[in-house]
Write an enzyme that holds these catalytic residues in place. Structure first.
Site, short mmCIF file in Angstrom:
data_model
loop_
_atom_site.label_atom_id
_atom_site.label_comp_id
_atom_site.label_asym_id
_atom_site.label_seq_id
_atom_site.Cartn_x
_atom_site.Cartn_y
_atom_site.Cartn_z
N ASP A 143 38.56 41.91 39.25
CA ASP A 143 38.14 41.30 38.04
C ASP A 143 36.58 40.86 37.69
O ASP A 143 36.38 42.50 38.54
CB ASP A 143 39.01 39.54 39.54
CG ASP A 143 37.79 40.02 40.14
OD1 ASP A 143 37.19 40.67 40.63
OD2 ASP A 143 37.83 38.69 40.83
N GLU B 269 43.52 32.08 45.01
CA GLU B 269 43.46 32.41 44.81
C GLU B 269 43.65 31.04 43.33
O GLU B 269 42.57 31.86 41.78
CB GLU B 269 44.49 33.52 44.63
CG GLU B 269 44.55 34.55 45.43
CD GLU B 269 42.90 35.30 45.37
OE1 GLU B 269 42.82 35.29 44.19
OE2 GLU B 269 41.83 35.43 46.82
N TYR C 2 45.24 40.15 38.37
CA TYR C 2 44.34 40.37 39.32
C TYR C 2 45.34 39.07 40.50
O TYR C 2 45.32 39.66 41.90
CB TYR C 2 43.36 39.55 38.83
CG TYR C 2 42.30 39.69 40.25
CD1 TYR C 2 41.32 40.11 40.73
CD2 TYR C 2 42.52 38.01 40.88
CE1 TYR C 2 40.36 39.73 42.12
CE2 TYR C 2 41.67 38.04 41.67
CZ TYR C 2 40.81 38.65 42.75
OH TYR C 2 40.58 37.70 43.61
#
Ligand code: SF4
Length: 378
Positions: A141, A40, A123
Site C-alpha cells: 500500500d 484492516e 492489499y
C-alpha cells in the site's frame, strides 16, 4: 535488487526489530481472520488511535462473522458512526453475508476468493491471508511503497502503473517466506513509526545500512510528490426543525423510495446515513433551502417556514471542502415527512440511536447552541 546474503540480513534485522519494538495493538494478539480483516478495514484512511475503541466496541457486539452477517445494517452503521467512509461498513457486512453463504462462515484461504469479497482489495487480501493463515502474499500500500521506494531510491510517482508493478516485484522478493504475516506487519510498522512520510528517523531504522535513499541523502525527498486532485468547495444548507419539546426529525439514508428527498449531487455527502434536510446552495442559502423544503414538505410549500441562521461549520470529505450553513426552524409541531424519524435533540449524543455522519453531528451541534451565543458568533 539485493544479493541473497544481504536479503537474508534485511529480513533478519527487520524481524528482530519488529519482535522487540512492535506496538501492542489489539489485532496483533489474534490470528482470527475475522478480527484481522475488521482491523484492516477500519485502519483504511484512519489512524490507529482512532480505530482502537471502535474495533473493541464492534467486536463486543459482533464477535464473529455470523453475528455481523445477521445484524440489521442500521446497527452496523451505528457502531461505525464517527469512523467515516461508511461504504467500508456496508461492504464489510455484505462480505460477511457472502462468507456465511459460500464458505460456512470461514474467511476463504484462496487469494482470488478473498479478493472477490466486497471491500477486499489486493492489499487487504494479502494482509489477512498472510497474518491469519501464513500465506505467502506480500502487502503493498502507500505506506509500504514509501519504504520500498526509499530502500531502492526509486524516483518518480509511485502510483504510475509501471512503477507500482516494480514495487510489487520488490515487495514479493523481500517477503520472508518463513514468516510472511510477521514480515508484512514489520514492513507496515516500519512505515508507520520510523520510515514516516515526513522526517524519517533513519537513525532508529533497523535496515538503514541497506537503504539507498539514505546513502544518497535522499531519504526525506523520496518518494517524489504526486499532484493532488484539486479541492472542490461545496456549500450546503441544512434545516434543523425543532418543536417546543426539543424534538427534530432526520431523513433516512437514500433509497429508491426516498431519493427525491435528497438532491442526488449531495447524496454521497449526507444521504447514505440519516441526515437533516440538506441541499447544495450557490448564492442565496436561505432562499434555496426554502425552495428545497417546499418540494419536500407540503406544509412548508403552503405556508413557508422561518429559517434562523446558525453558526457556520466546516467539514471535509476527501477532496471536497464543505461549508455548512445550518438553519433552525422552530415550529409548534413538526411537519409530517414521509419516512423521516423523529428524535429528541437534547445533545449531540441523542442522535446516537441512528446511524449519522460527522457532518450531521456538526449541524446538530450548531442547532444546540443557545440563540444569543449563535447570534454573537455570526
Ligand atoms: S534508512 Fe531511513 S529512509 Fe531508509 S528505510 Fe530506514 S527510515 Fe526509511
Amino acid at each position: 535488487m539485493l544479493p541473497a546474503r544481504k536479503l537474508g540480513l534485511v529480513r533478519k534485522q527487520l524481524l528482530a526489530w519488529f519482535r522487540q519494538f512492535q506496538r501492542d495493538l489489539p489485532w496483533r494478539r489474534t490470528r482470527d481472520p475475522y478480527r484481522i480483516w475488521l482491523s484492516e478495514i477500519m485502519l483504511q484512511q484512519t489512524r490507529v488511535a482512532a480505530v482502537i475503541p471502535y474495533y473493541e466496541r464492534f467486536l463486543e457486539r459482533f464477535p464473529d462473522v455470523r453475528a455481523l452477517a445477521e445484524a440489521p445494517q442500521e446497527e452496523v452503521l451505528r457502531l461505525w458512526s464517527g469512523l467515516g467512509y461508511y461504504s467500508r461498513a456496508r461492504n464489510l457486512q455484505r462480505a460477511a453475508q457472502e462468507i456465511v453463504a459460500k464458505y460456512h462462515g470461514k474467511f476463504p484461504r484462496d487469494f482470488d476468493e478473498a479478493l472477490a469479497l466486497p471491500g477486499v482489495g489486493q492489499y487487504t487480501a494479502a494482509a489477512i491471508l498472510s497474518i491469519a493463515y501464513g500465506a505467502k502474499h506480500a502487502v503493498l500500500d502507500g505506506n509500504v511503497a514509501r519504504v520500498l521506494a526509499r530502500l531502492g531510491a526509486i524516483r518518480g510517482g509511485l502510483h504510475e502503473a509501471k512503477r507500482w508493478r516494480e514495487l510489487r516485484e520488490r515487495a514479493d522478493t523481500l517477503l520472508d517466506p518463513k514468516s510472511p504475516g510477521e514480515w508484512n506487519q514489520a514492513m507496515m510498522e516500519l512505515g508507520a513509526v520510523v520510515c514516516t512520510p515526513r522526517a524519517p528517523q533513519c537513525f532508529l531504522c533497523p535496515i538503514a545500512k541497506f537503504c539507498r535513499a539514505r546513502q544518497l541523502g535522499l531519504a526525506d525527498r523520496l518518494p517524489e510528490k504526486r499532484k493532488k486532485r484539486a479541492t472542490e468547495e461545496v456549500t450546503l444548507a441544512a434545516a434543523v426543525f425543532l418543536d417546543p419539546r426539543g424534538r427534530t426529525f432526520l431523513l433516512p439514508p437514500s433509497t429508491l423510495k426516498t431519493r427525491r428527498a435528497t438532491k442526488n449531487e449531495i447524496a454521497p455527502l449526507v444521504s447514505k446515513m440519516w441526515h437533516f434536510p440538506t441541499v447544495r446552495v450557490r448564492k442565496h442559502a436561505a432562499g434555496e433551502l426554502q425552495s428545497f423544503l417546499a418540494e419536500l414538505i407540503p406544509a412548508v410549500a403552503n405556508h413557508g417556514v422561518r429559517l434562523e441562521p446558525l453558526s457556520e461549520a466546516r467539514h471535509a470529505v476527501t477532496y471536497r471542502k464543505i461549508t455548512l450553513l445550518p438553519f433552525r426552524a422552530t415550529l409548534a409541531a413538526l411537519p409530517a415527512v414521509s419516512c423521516a424519524k423523529v428524535v429528541a435533540l437534547t445533545d449531540v449524543s441523542s442522535l446516537s440511536s441512528l446511524a449519522v455522519s460527522n457532518l450531521t453531528r456538526k449541524i446538530a451541534r450548531a442547532a444546540l447552541v443557545p440563540r444569543a451565543a449563535a447570534a454573537a458568533a455570526r
